[in-house]
Design a protein around this motif. Structure first.
Motif, PDB file in Angstrom:
ATOM      1  N   VAL A 168      47.611 -65.808  30.279  1.00 54.13           N
ATOM      2  CA  VAL A 168      47.706 -64.319  30.835  1.00 54.13           C
ATOM      3  C   VAL A 168      45.984 -63.119  30.215  1.00 54.13           C
ATOM      4  N   ASP A 169      45.619 -63.098  31.003  1.00 56.62           N
ATOM      5  CA  ASP A 169      44.709 -61.864  30.652  1.00 56.62           C
ATOM      6  C   ASP A 169      45.301 -60.461  30.866  1.00 56.62           C
ATOM      7  N   ASN A 170      45.486 -59.781  29.511  1.00 52.31           N
ATOM      8  CA  ASN A 170      46.384 -58.410  29.894  1.00 52.31           C
ATOM      9  C   ASN A 170      45.270 -57.621  29.626  1.00 52.31           C
ATOM     10  N   THR A 171      44.132 -57.140  29.726  1.00 51.11           N
ATOM     11  CA  THR A 171      43.109 -55.983  29.722  1.00 51.11           C
ATOM     12  C   THR A 171      43.949 -55.188  30.060  1.00 51.11           C
ATOM     13  N   THR A 172      43.926 -54.825  31.254  1.00 48.62           N
ATOM     14  CA  THR A 172      44.180 -53.912  32.150  1.00 48.62           C
ATOM     15  C   THR A 172      45.268 -52.714  31.726  1.00 48.62           C
ATOM     16  N   MET A 173      46.665 -53.687  30.699  1.00 46.23           N
ATOM     17  CA  MET A 173      47.539 -52.888  30.965  1.00 46.23           C
ATOM     18  C   MET A 173      47.891 -53.001  29.090  1.00 46.23           C
ATOM     19  N   THR A 174      47.657 -53.941  28.482  1.00 45.42           N
ATOM     20  CA  THR A 174      47.749 -53.808  26.711  1.00 45.42           C
ATOM     21  C   THR A 174      49.140 -54.056  26.991  1.00 45.42           C
ATOM     22  N   PRO A 175      49.873 -54.212  25.737  1.00 48.49           N
ATOM     23  CA  PRO A 175      50.677 -54.693  25.004  1.00 48.49           C
ATOM     24  C   PRO A 175      52.386 -53.885  25.154  1.00 48.49           C
ATOM     25  N   TYR A 176      51.640 -52.634  24.922  1.00 47.87           N
ATOM     26  CA  TYR A 176      52.270 -50.933  25.317  1.00 47.87           C
ATOM     27  C   TYR A 176      52.751 -51.315  27.623  1.00 47.87           C
ATOM     28  N   GLY A 177      51.658 -51.579  28.078  1.00 46.27           N
ATOM     29  CA  GLY A 177      52.027 -51.215  29.725  1.00 46.27           C
ATOM     30  C   GLY A 177      52.447 -53.171  30.292  1.00 46.27           C
ATOM     31  N   GLN A 178      52.187 -54.146  29.287  1.00 46.92           N
ATOM     32  CA  GLN A 178      52.861 -55.005  30.205  1.00 46.92           C
ATOM     33  C   GLN A 178      52.808 -56.243  28.694  1.00 46.92           C
ATOM     34  N   ARG A 179      54.365 -57.157  29.187  1.00 41.79           N
ATOM     35  CA  ARG A 179      53.795 -57.853  27.664  1.00 41.79           C
ATOM     36  C   ARG A 179      54.552 -60.356  28.670  1.00 41.79           C
ATOM     37  N   PRO A 180      53.528 -60.065  28.668  1.00 39.41           N
ATOM     38  CA  PRO A 180      52.508 -61.540  28.926  1.00 39.41           C
ATOM     39  C   PRO A 180      53.670 -63.097  28.742  1.00 39.41           C
ATOM     40  N   LEU A 181      53.875 -62.467  27.138  1.00 42.13           N
ATOM     41  CA  LEU A 181      54.325 -63.868  26.812  1.00 42.13           C
ATOM     42  C   LEU A 181      55.735 -63.708  26.679  1.00 42.13           C
ATOM     43  N   ASP A 182      56.793 -62.582  26.253  1.00 45.32           N
ATOM     44  CA  ASP A 182      57.890 -62.041  26.702  1.00 45.32           C
ATOM     45  C   ASP A 182      58.726 -62.756  28.474  1.00 45.32           C
ATOM     46  N   LEU A 183      57.722 -62.205  29.380  1.00 42.22           N
ATOM     47  CA  LEU A 183      57.507 -62.868  30.604  1.00 42.22           C
ATOM     48  C   LEU A 183      57.245 -64.810  30.686  1.00 42.22           C
ATOM     49  N   GLY A 184      57.282 -65.485  29.570  1.00 40.30           N
ATOM     50  CA  GLY A 184      56.753 -66.956  29.781  1.00 40.30           C
ATOM     51  C   GLY A 184      55.403 -67.278  29.294  1.00 40.30           C
ATOM     52  N   ALA A 185      54.253 -66.536  29.154  1.00 35.63           N
ATOM     53  CA  ALA A 185      52.541 -66.833  29.319  1.00 35.63           C
ATOM     54  C   ALA A 185      52.853 -67.641  27.625  1.00 35.63           C
ATOM     55  N   ASP A 186      51.783 -68.767  27.671  1.00 30.82           N
ATOM     56  CA  ASP A 186      51.324 -69.175  26.563  1.00 30.82           C
ATOM     57  C   ASP A 186      50.609 -68.766  25.708  1.00 30.82           C
ATOM     58  N   ILE A 187      49.923 -68.091  26.556  1.00 30.59           N
ATOM     59  CA  ILE A 187      48.625 -67.422  25.852  1.00 30.59           C
ATOM     60  C   ILE A 187      48.450 -66.304  26.308  1.00 30.59           C
ATOM     61  N   VAL A 188      48.882 -64.843  25.571  1.00 26.35           N
ATOM     62  CA  VAL A 188      47.894 -63.497  26.141  1.00 26.35           C
ATOM     63  C   VAL A 188      46.229 -63.658  25.595  1.00 26.35           C
ATOM     64  N   MET A 285      55.790 -54.072  34.835  1.00 24.15           N
ATOM     65  CA  MET A 285      55.075 -53.625  33.653  1.00 24.15           C
ATOM     66  C   MET A 285      55.753 -52.153  32.911  1.00 24.15           C
ATOM     67  N   ALA A 286      55.584 -51.330  32.112  1.00 24.47           N
ATOM     68  CA  ALA A 286      56.338 -50.371  31.140  1.00 24.47           C
ATOM     69  C   ALA A 286      55.319 -48.496  31.951  1.00 24.47           C
ATOM     70  N   THR A 287      54.122 -49.958  32.339  1.00 28.62           N
ATOM     71  CA  THR A 287      53.551 -47.891  32.921  1.00 28.62           C
ATOM     72  C   THR A 287      52.766 -48.871  34.175  1.00 28.62           C
ATOM     73  N   PRO A 288      52.416 -47.632  35.347  1.00 27.24           N
ATOM     74  CA  PRO A 288      51.484 -48.247  35.877  1.00 27.24           C
ATOM     75  C   PRO A 288      49.664 -48.335  35.618  1.00 27.24           C
ATOM     76  N   GLY A 289      49.309 -48.124  34.776  1.00 32.30           N
ATOM     77  CA  GLY A 289      47.994 -48.187  34.100  1.00 32.30           C
ATOM     78  C   GLY A 289      47.202 -46.914  34.319  1.00 32.30           C
ATOM     79  N   PHE A 290      46.631 -47.230  33.655  1.00 33.75           N
ATOM     80  CA  PHE A 290      45.619 -45.368  33.833  1.00 33.75           C
ATOM     81  C   PHE A 290      44.321 -46.195  34.949  1.00 33.75           C
ATOM     82  N   LEU A 291      43.899 -47.336  35.524  1.00 36.36           N
ATOM     83  CA  LEU A 291      43.181 -47.973  36.388  1.00 36.36           C
ATOM     84  C   LEU A 291      43.968 -47.564  37.504  1.00 36.36           C
ATOM     85  N   MET A 292      42.662 -47.623  38.376  1.00 34.16           N
ATOM     86  CA  MET A 292      42.913 -47.898  40.544  1.00 34.16           C
ATOM     87  C   MET A 292      41.367 -47.803  41.184  1.00 34.16           C
TER      88      MET A 292
END
Length: 361
Positions: A168-188, A285-292
């Motif tokens: 999972v590419d988590n660039t748009t959210m950062t670990p503060y906004g979304q945690r893919p490893l906690d959701l089952g991803a193998d690699i972030v 997602m813990a936050t909606p992020g800063f991108l639109m």
């Protein structure tokens, strides 16, 4: 650990266990050679393999991800390590059609030549068709630049049931906004060029995984292929991480205000902002992020909006302290000519909105 607790710990992480008289700030280790008499085991040996500044950065990133991390000289360096260390001839890989385009180009130009087949699928319909036969599935949510969402947990469960790995590419959210490893991803994978560093003055990326074998493979890839970060860039990224939570809270709060106002503007269509979405994946997602993203009438209108607003930096990339925007069609993304991706910075929100409102059509 809560976001507040994590942010507080990150500020004091380097101080834990410091000897009396040691500098509080991490130091930059500018070295390719190390004093190495006798048995070389257990100490830094050569600059392509070891650097204490990388280690300090990776310790901070590991605290954020709650997983071991490796740093790379760019986000694409991190993505390359994940792909090339996990794939072999005859494998199939699933990649989003609407994610960061360079991942598709890399897969098509280089992985295909090595016997790896790439299949494309839209993020919004990523689970349709299943995941049988894919050695690796690469997901980006929210997607860049369209900001479509996908449920990471359900995809991870389905990919693993089919015998594959999920990156999972988590660039748009950062670990503060979304945690893919906690959701089952193998690699972030992530580009720390963006919000983690936050000052638009360097390139950096990282991988994170809780799988020791995958981590070892990616570490070997970095060591043998030579895709290593510079120590000064690693130090600057570490410095940027100290203010990441603070910057994000300002950026997200401002983005929520601006998205709400853009949604009501008659010249704006197809506004995409996760904070306005009722997609089930919004819950991850813990936050909606800063991108639109949104669409203006045509290319000329979009260019005027971006170029004539004094508080918008016309630039590619995102996540810096300055609000920035670009017309993504110029890079070949499958979007309308007037499509704009906007990254909200840390400017005072009312001042920023006033400047934007003057140039909106």
């Amino acid at each position: 650990m809560s976001t507040d607790d994590l942010a507080a710990r990150l500020l004091h992480l380097h101080s834990e266990g410091l000897a009396k008289g040691a500098p509080v700030a991490p130091q930059v280790e500018m070295a390719s050679m190390f004093h190495l008499p006798g048995d070389p085991a257990g100490v830094p040996g050569y600059g392509r393999m070891d650097n204490r500044t990388w280690s300090a950065l990776e310790e901070a990133l590991a605290a954020l991800e709650d997983a071991p991390c490796l740093s790379f000289p760019s986000g694409m360096g991190a993505i390359s390590a994940a792909l090339f260390s996990c794939l072999k001839a005859g494998d199939r890989i699933l990649v989003p059609t609407d994610g960061y385009y360079t991942t598709r180009v890399l897969s098509d130009r280089f992985l295909k030549a090595l016997g790896v087949e790439m299949v494309l699928r839209e993020t919004a319909r990523f689970a349709e068709g299943g995941f049988e036969g894919f050695a690796l599935v690469f997901l980006e949510t929210p997607s860049n630049p369209g900001l479509d969402l996908c449920d990471i947990r359900s995809v991870a469960d389905a990919v693993h049931a089919a015998g594959g790995l999920l990156v999972v590419d988590n660039t748009t959210m950062t670990p503060y906004g979304q945690r893919p490893l906690d959701l089952g991803a193998d690699i972030v994978v992530a580009s720390d060029t963006k919000a983690p560093n936050g000052h638009s003055d360097l390139l950096m990326g990282h991988v994170a995984t809780r799988n020791a074998d995958l981590l070892a493979a990616m570490r070997d890839w970095r060591k043998l292929a030579g895709g290593i970060p510079g120590p000064f860039e690693a130090w600057l990224t570490l410095r940027g991480l100290a203010t990441l939570e603070l910057r994000l809270s300002r950026m997200v709060a401002s983005a929520e205000v601006i998205a709400g106002r853009l949604a009501e503007h008659p010249g704006v269509t197809d506004l995409r902002y996760p904070g306005l979405s009722n997609h089930p994946a919004r819950a991850q997602m813990a936050t909606p992020g800063f991108l639109m993203s949104f669409t203006l009438k045509d290319e000329a209108t979009a260019e005027r909006f971006i170029n004539d607003c004094p508080l918008i930096q016309p630039a590619t990339s995102f996540g810096g302290v300055h609000t920035s925007a670009e017309r993504r069609a110029r890079w070949g993304d499958a979007v309308a000519p007037g499509f704009v991706r906007l990254s909200v910075g840390i400017e005072p929100v009312e001042t920023l909105w006033a400047a934007m409102a003057k140039v909106l059509p």
